[in-house]
Design an enzyme around this catalytic site. Structure first.
Site, PDB file in Angstrom:
ATOM      1  N   SER A   1       0.836  -1.201   0.000  1.00 16.76           N
ATOM      2  CA  SER A   1       0.000   0.000   0.000  1.00 16.76           C
ATOM      3  C   SER A   1       0.869   1.249   0.000  1.00 16.76           C
ATOM      4  O   SER A   1       2.088   1.179   0.191  1.00 16.76           O
ATOM      5  CB  SER A   1      -0.908   0.013   1.232  1.00 16.76           C
ATOM      6  N   LYS A   2       0.225   2.389  -0.220  1.00 14.81           N
ATOM      7  CA  LYS A   2       0.944   3.655  -0.208  1.00 14.81           C
ATOM      8  C   LYS A   2       1.658   3.900   1.115  1.00 14.81           C
ATOM      9  O   LYS A   2       2.655   4.607   1.178  1.00 14.81           O
ATOM     10  CB  LYS A   2      -0.034   4.810  -0.464  1.00 14.81           C
ATOM     11  N   ARG A   3       1.134   3.323   2.183  1.00 18.22           N
ATOM     12  CA  ARG A   3       1.705   3.566   3.508  1.00 18.22           C
ATOM     13  C   ARG A   3       2.981   2.765   3.758  1.00 18.22           C
ATOM     14  O   ARG A   3       3.718   3.042   4.685  1.00 18.22           O
ATOM     15  CB  ARG A   3       0.667   3.243   4.592  1.00 18.22           C
TER      16      ARG A   3
END
Length: 495
Positions: free
Chosen positions: A263-265
């Site tokens: 994910s982007k995180r």
């Protein structure tokens, strides 16, 4: 709204939202669309989906364009290029979406829905409790004029929902084969918010239709929206907005640690991380192409031109692909080896000056850099590694790495260094080989093989146990500075 003339050939699109730094999953999607377009001599449309004012930013928009340029993924239509279907930013196309939504309602393909969020959630909970699908139940599909008037009298403002067909939707995914979605699993869905703002579910297919996109290649996470968009395409075709339904291909998930979707995180997902570390665009793209596709069974390293020539969306694997940083680094290292020496030396430039370089600008010696660069090219994994590999040339004294010192300076190292200094002082410094022979001879006097003999010399001169080829490094550093550093090491060892 009149439909535009239909262009010929393959037309694909890359349509990110300008929210945050681009991530590697997004880049993989851009790459596959780019390669598909180039393989078929088609058109890549770069479109910006910026209808979410709360999350979109001009900074992220600039990062997207800069990232695509850095990667070398050029586009044929879009920002800074233009094209026959401009504008290519959705925030500049709001009148188009409003007109399409109006026409969909007038034709009976969409309707106003007055249900509140609380009512929707209550009915969803009841459906779940009864074991039924919990999507929208169609309550507002056939409201009478009196019911509409009553809702409006309450002050309710409707959203607009698209009316899904009551029969299954089947399509052939370019990656996954034939798929069927039944009506109970694809309920009517919102296309316009209560405040009049169009939703992704409307603007994305409308733009694809108006821009005559022939193939939609996107992530697996969007697969569930495909039957809704296919139904909308049929409606848009009826209205003359679309020419039919594009082909869809859903790319596999990119997985991170613990087999969780990247994910982007996740720190390793950020494109900026790889740029800052000095990945080559070609190396990074080569690795990302392997996340779901392969060039051949026995070749993992290839150029973008080779990928374009071989790329077939039918060869993409539907199974999730795991992101492996070590493999990404290994492939990048191979691309560094493939560079022309001059191009390599120029590519290292950012890491040879502030803020990366720990030496003063005036201490940098271009001649020394050009002499050592060919040896560095055979050793680097990423370009940022160059700083620590050549700092011994430009610092007054080598870095102090106590771990390296403790590892190399064992009992007897002082005597070995004295002998090595004596032999190096009398050696021929016009080539690396005599320097190697000098250290080898010093080692033999003390019963040490070359590997053991050169370790104290390396740490005395460079500060580290690992680095570029030692004797080439000594030659570039020069006799005077090399001997002075061995003297300093001897002093530290007690003379």
């Amino acid at each position: 709204m009149a439909s535009a003339a239909t262009p010929t050939g393959v037309r694909v699109r890359f349509c990110p939202s300008p929210t945050g730094n681009p991530h590697v999953g997004l880049v993989r999607t851009a790459l596959f669309n780019w390669a598909f377009a180039r393989h078929h001599q088609g058109t890549l449309v770069f479109r910006i989906e910026d209808t979410d004012a709360a999350r979109d930013s001009e900074e992220s928009y600039a990062q997207l364009l800069d990232s695509m340029r850095w990667l070398g993924l050029d586009w044929d239509e879009g920002p800074e290029v233009g094209g026959p279907y401009a504008p290519y930013r959705q925030s500049q196309r709001m009148e188009i979406y409003a007109d399409v939504a109006r026409r969909l309602k007038e034709a009976g393909h969409a309707y106003d829905c007055y249900c509140t969020n609380e009512e929707l959630e209550e009915r969803r909970a009841e459906a779940r409790a009864a074991g039924r699908p919990s999507g929208y139940d169609g309550k507002c599909r056939t409201l009478s004029d009196e019911q509409v008037a009553a809702y409006r009298a309450e002050g309710r403002t409707p959203i607009v929902r698209f009316r899904m067909p009551d029969e299954p939707i089947t399509f052939t995914d370019l990656v996954r084969g034939e798929l069927t979605f039944t009506p109970e699993n694809v309920p009517d869905y919102g296309i316009v918010r209560a405040n009049g703002a169009p939703l992704y579910t409307l603007v994305n297919p409308v733009d694809d239709a108006l821009m005559r996109i022939t193939h939609v290649l996107r992530g697996e996470d969007l697969l569930s929206s495909t039957p809704r968009q296919i139904a909308l395409y049929h409606a848009l075709t009826e209205l003359g907005v679309a020419d039919g339904v594009p082909a869809f291909g859903h790319l596999p998930y990119v997985m991170g640690e613990g087999n969780k979707k990247l994910s982007k995180r996740d720190p390793e997902s950020s494109l900026s991380l790889y740029r800052e570390r000095g990945f080559l665009p070609e190396g990074l793209l080569n690795y990302l192409s392997l996340l779901g596709w392969s060039y051949s069974a026995d070749q993992d390293v290839f150029s973008l031109a080779e990928m374009v020539a071989a790329f077939d969306i039918a060869d993409v694997n539907a199974n999730p692909a795991r992101f492996d940083l070590r493999k990404a680094e290994a492939i990048n290292a191979d691309h560094i080896r493939r560079m022309e020496p001059k191009a390599f030396a120029e590519a290292c430039a950012p890491w040879l000056r502030a803020p990366y370089a720990p030496w003063a600008p005036e201490a940098f010696d271009e001649a020394a850099w050009q002499a050592i660069a060919p040896h560095a090219q055979t050793r680097l994994t990423v370009l940022s590694d160059i700083t620590a590999n050549v700092d011994f040339l430009f610092l007054d004294t080598p870095v102090e790495d106590e771990a390296s010192w403790a590892k190399a300076m064992k009992e007897g190292s002082r005597e070995l260094l004295r002998t090595a200094r004596e032999k190096l002082a009398g050696a021929d410094w016009s080539a690396p080989e005599p320097l190697k022979e000098a250290v080898l001879a010093a080692g033999e006097e003390h019963g040490l093989k070359l590997g053991k003999a050169q370790a104290p010399v390396r740490v005395a001169v460079t500060g580290r146990t690992i680095g570029l080829p030692l004797f080439e490094s000594l030659q570039v550093l020069g006799r005077e500075r090399t001997l002075a550093r061995i003297d300093a090491a001897l002093e530290k060892l007690g003379g």
